[in-house]
Design a protein around this motif. Structure first.
Motif, PDB file in Angstrom:
ATOM      1  N   ASP A 255       0.807  -1.215   0.000  1.00 14.52           N
ATOM      2  CA  ASP A 255       0.000   0.000   0.000  1.00 14.52           C
ATOM      3  C   ASP A 255       0.843   1.270   0.000  1.00 14.52           C
ATOM      4  O   ASP A 255       0.317   2.378   0.153  1.00 14.52           O
ATOM      5  CB  ASP A 255      -0.939   0.009   1.216  1.00 14.52           C
ATOM      6  CG  ASP A 255      -0.183  -0.031   2.544  1.00 14.52           C
ATOM      7  OD1 ASP A 255       1.035  -0.361   2.532  1.00 14.52           O
ATOM      8  OD2 ASP A 255      -0.796   0.257   3.597  1.00 14.52           O
ATOM      9  N   ALA A 256       2.153   1.138  -0.162  1.00 21.38           N
ATOM     10  CA  ALA A 256       3.033   2.306  -0.136  1.00 21.38           C
ATOM     11  C   ALA A 256       2.898   3.117  -1.423  1.00 21.38           C
ATOM     12  O   ALA A 256       2.613   2.563  -2.498  1.00 21.38           O
ATOM     13  CB  ALA A 256       4.483   1.864   0.048  1.00 21.38           C
ATOM     14  N   PRO A 257       3.122   4.436  -1.345  1.00 23.95           N
ATOM     15  CA  PRO A 257       3.003   5.273  -2.545  1.00 23.95           C
ATOM     16  C   PRO A 257       4.048   4.963  -3.609  1.00 23.95           C
ATOM     17  O   PRO A 257       3.898   5.359  -4.765  1.00 23.95           O
ATOM     18  CB  PRO A 257       3.190   6.691  -1.992  1.00 23.95           C
ATOM     19  CG  PRO A 257       3.930   6.521  -0.702  1.00 23.95           C
ATOM     20  CD  PRO A 257       3.462   5.222  -0.136  1.00 23.95           C
ATOM     21  N   PHE A 258       5.097   4.237  -3.231  1.00 27.44           N
ATOM     22  CA  PHE A 258       6.149   3.909  -4.188  1.00 27.44           C
ATOM     23  C   PHE A 258       5.668   2.946  -5.273  1.00 27.44           C
ATOM     24  O   PHE A 258       6.227   2.926  -6.370  1.00 27.44           O
ATOM     25  CB  PHE A 258       7.343   3.271  -3.467  1.00 27.44           C
ATOM     26  CG  PHE A 258       7.905   4.089  -2.354  1.00 27.44           C
ATOM     27  CD1 PHE A 258       8.608   5.258  -2.622  1.00 27.44           C
ATOM     28  CD2 PHE A 258       7.732   3.709  -1.040  1.00 27.44           C
ATOM     29  CE1 PHE A 258       9.133   6.019  -1.596  1.00 27.44           C
ATOM     30  CE2 PHE A 258       8.252   4.452  -0.003  1.00 27.44           C
ATOM     31  CZ  PHE A 258       8.957   5.617  -0.283  1.00 27.44           C
ATOM     32  N   VAL A 259       4.670   2.132  -4.963  1.00 28.31           N
ATOM     33  CA  VAL A 259       4.248   1.092  -5.897  1.00 28.31           C
ATOM     34  C   VAL A 259       3.844   1.700  -7.235  1.00 28.31           C
ATOM     35  O   VAL A 259       4.235   1.225  -8.300  1.00 28.31           O
ATOM     36  CB  VAL A 259       3.106   0.248  -5.294  1.00 28.31           C
ATOM     37  CG1 VAL A 259       2.529  -0.697  -6.348  1.00 28.31           C
ATOM     38  CG2 VAL A 259       3.596  -0.543  -4.091  1.00 28.31           C
ATOM     39  N   GLU A 260       3.062   2.757  -7.186  1.00 28.98           N
ATOM     40  CA  GLU A 260       2.587   3.372  -8.423  1.00 28.98           C
ATOM     41  C   GLU A 260       3.730   3.940  -9.251  1.00 28.98           C
ATOM     42  O   GLU A 260       3.790   3.759 -10.474  1.00 28.98           O
ATOM     43  CB  GLU A 260       1.584   4.472  -8.108  1.00 28.98           C
ATOM     44  CG  GLU A 260       0.980   5.128  -9.340  1.00 28.98           C
ATOM     45  CD  GLU A 260      -0.053   6.188  -8.994  1.00 28.98           C
ATOM     46  OE1 GLU A 260      -0.480   6.907  -9.931  1.00 28.98           O
ATOM     47  OE2 GLU A 260      -0.416   6.310  -7.812  1.00 28.98           O
ATOM     48  N   SER A 261       4.662   4.619  -8.603  1.00 31.67           N
ATOM     49  CA  SER A 261       5.772   5.221  -9.349  1.00 31.67           C
ATOM     50  C   SER A 261       6.711   4.161  -9.916  1.00 31.67           C
ATOM     51  O   SER A 261       7.253   4.302 -11.020  1.00 31.67           O
ATOM     52  CB  SER A 261       6.549   6.197  -8.470  1.00 31.67           C
ATOM     53  OG  SER A 261       7.030   5.556  -7.303  1.00 31.67           O
ATOM     54  N   LEU A 262       6.897   3.058  -9.176  1.00 28.92           N
ATOM     55  CA  LEU A 262       7.750   1.984  -9.680  1.00 28.92           C
ATOM     56  C   LEU A 262       7.111   1.249 -10.851  1.00 28.92           C
ATOM     57  O   LEU A 262       7.802   0.766 -11.742  1.00 28.92           O
ATOM     58  CB  LEU A 262       8.063   1.005  -8.552  1.00 28.92           C
ATOM     59  CG  LEU A 262       9.033   1.510  -7.484  1.00 28.92           C
ATOM     60  CD1 LEU A 262       8.999   0.622  -6.251  1.00 28.92           C
ATOM     61  CD2 LEU A 262      10.458   1.573  -8.040  1.00 28.92           C
ATOM     62  N   ALA A 263       5.783   1.156 -10.843  1.00 28.99           N
ATOM     63  CA  ALA A 263       5.073   0.436 -11.895  1.00 28.99           C
ATOM     64  C   ALA A 263       4.863   1.256 -13.162  1.00 28.99           C
ATOM     65  O   ALA A 263       4.500   0.713 -14.207  1.00 28.99           O
ATOM     66  CB  ALA A 263       3.713  -0.043 -11.376  1.00 28.99           C
ATOM     67  N   ARG A 264       5.106   2.548 -13.077  1.00 33.92           N
ATOM     68  CA  ARG A 264       4.898   3.413 -14.230  1.00 33.92           C
ATOM     69  C   ARG A 264       5.749   2.956 -15.415  1.00 33.92           C
ATOM     70  O   ARG A 264       6.941   2.724 -15.273  1.00 33.92           O
ATOM     71  CB  ARG A 264       5.249   4.855 -13.859  1.00 33.92           C
ATOM     72  CG  ARG A 264       4.913   5.888 -14.933  1.00 33.92           C
ATOM     73  CD  ARG A 264       5.178   7.297 -14.415  1.00 33.92           C
ATOM     74  NE  ARG A 264       6.597   7.499 -14.123  1.00 33.92           N
ATOM     75  CZ  ARG A 264       7.082   7.752 -12.909  1.00 33.92           C
ATOM     76  NH1 ARG A 264       6.284   7.785 -11.859  1.00 33.92           N
ATOM     77  NH2 ARG A 264       8.380   7.926 -12.737  1.00 33.92           N
ATOM     78  N   PRO A 265       5.153   2.826 -16.593  1.00 32.86           N
ATOM     79  CA  PRO A 265       5.945   2.383 -17.770  1.00 32.86           C
ATOM     80  C   PRO A 265       7.091   3.339 -18.061  1.00 32.86           C
ATOM     81  O   PRO A 265       6.989   4.545 -17.830  1.00 32.86           O
ATOM     82  CB  PRO A 265       4.924   2.382 -18.906  1.00 32.86           C
ATOM     83  CG  PRO A 265       3.591   2.295 -18.229  1.00 32.86           C
ATOM     84  CD  PRO A 265       3.735   3.037 -16.941  1.00 32.86           C
ATOM     85  N   ARG A 266       8.153   2.793 -18.577  1.00 37.12           N
ATOM     86  CA  ARG A 266       9.275   3.646 -18.985  1.00 37.12           C
ATOM     87  C   ARG A 266       8.854   4.460 -20.209  1.00 37.12           C
ATOM     88  O   ARG A 266       8.120   3.976 -21.079  1.00 37.12           O
ATOM     89  CB  ARG A 266      10.484   2.786 -19.332  1.00 37.12           C
ATOM     90  CG  ARG A 266      11.141   2.140 -18.128  1.00 37.12           C
ATOM     91  CD  ARG A 266      12.424   1.438 -18.531  1.00 37.12           C
ATOM     92  NE  ARG A 266      13.162   0.937 -17.381  1.00 37.12           N
ATOM     93  CZ  ARG A 266      13.040  -0.277 -16.880  1.00 37.12           C
ATOM     94  NH1 ARG A 266      12.183  -1.124 -17.449  1.00 37.12           N
ATOM     95  NH2 ARG A 266      13.744  -0.662 -15.850  1.00 37.12           N
ATOM     96  N   PRO A 267       9.327   5.701 -20.311  1.00 35.25           N
ATOM     97  CA  PRO A 267       8.973   6.520 -21.487  1.00 35.25           C
ATOM     98  C   PRO A 267       9.558   5.954 -22.766  1.00 35.25           C
ATOM     99  O   PRO A 267      10.560   5.262 -22.748  1.00 35.25           O
ATOM    100  CB  PRO A 267       9.606   7.890 -21.140  1.00 35.25           C
ATOM    101  CG  PRO A 267      10.651   7.613 -20.112  1.00 35.25           C
ATOM    102  CD  PRO A 267      10.195   6.397 -19.361  1.00 35.25           C
TER     103      PRO A 267
END
Length: 267
Positions: A255-267
């Motif tokens: 549930d940490a906020p890092f999960v979303e940023s880590l899962a973000r696709p690479r540009p």
């Protein structure tokens, strides 16, 4: 090759990033790779730091070595704390932080599961990046390998001493040469009180993925940047195709906020 021609005091100054510099000793086969303009050091760690570091975060550079990541991140986050166990490497770390005007808290200690334990660091002046409190006892006395005693420190105590009163997420780069599991065990209080993400190495020579397993057993998910969902152990093992190198991953609570940023696709 350079170590044959330059003694340990001979060094050059190189630029890393736009406003940072680093002293590199020419007998240091690990860091002289930076002299190659095409070489990119630990691109996975750089990618993960770009995703999880914010101006409100605290960055704990554990296994800071000569200070590469500490120097690069010192203006990007609320506080940077650099921890290094090897006495000789800690001296070079101190020198590089001073070269860049300070701004980083320096800690000479070995991360462990308990405070104030006297641990032996086994290292070599030409292989200081492999200095370890684990798994190298058999090297002592062989071809220049020697041991140094250093006091242990838990991540909980590190946070209490250097981050008291500071809110914000805690980003831990954990590169402690085999001591990852004891280091994580020493962070249970911090994990219960703060949002924490570990950027850690799971080495290719370990087919059981024991570090990743331990983090999962503690209730964390293991992420690889750009993948939309957490990794399973079998997927981590499949990624580690080279037994001579380490593979970098991130671990945090689901549930940490890092999960979303880590899962973000690479540009």
């Amino acid at each position: 090759m350079l170590s044959k021609y330059f003694d340990t005091n001979n060094r050059v100054t190189i630029r890393i990033g736009e406003e940072s510099r680093l002293h590199v000793h020419l007998d240091d086969g690990y860091w002289t790779k930076l002299l190659d303009p095409g070489f990119v050091y630990e691109p996975e760690i750089g990618d993960m730091l770009d995703r999880v570091l914010t101006s409100e975060a605290i960055f704990l550079d554990c296994g800071a070595n000569i200070g590469f990541w500490s120097v690069l991140t010192r203006h990007r986050t609320r506080r940077v704390v650099a921890v290094e166990a090897s006495p000789e490497t800690f001296h070079r770390l101190t020198d590089n932080i001073a070269l860049n005007g300070g701004g980083v808290a320096l800690v000479h200690a070995a991360l462990w599961g308990h405070d104030d334990v006297s641990l032996s660091i086994v290292g070599h002046h030409l292989c200081h990046a492999a200095a370890s409190v684990c798994e190298r006892d058999g090297d002592i006395g062989r071809n220049g390998w020697r041991s140094f005693d250093v006091a242990s420190l838990t991540l909980d105590t590190l946070v209490e001493r250097h981050c008291a009163g500071l809110t914000g997420p805690v980003v831990v780069k954990l590169d402690v040469e085999g001591a990852e599991i004891p280091a994580v065990e020493g962070a249970r209080k911090t994990l219960s009180e703060r949002d924490v993400v570990f950027l850690f190495e799971d080495h290719g020579q370990d087919p059981t993925c024991k570090v990743s397993r331990h983090l999962m057993d503690m209730g964390m998910v293991v992420m690889s940047p750009g993948r939309r969902r957490p990794l399973e152990i079998r997927e981590i093992a499949a990624l580690k195709i080279d037994p001579t190198r380490g593979y970098n991953f991130a671990a945090c609570r689901p549930d940490a906020p890092f999960v979303e940023s880590l899962a973000r696709p690479r540009p």
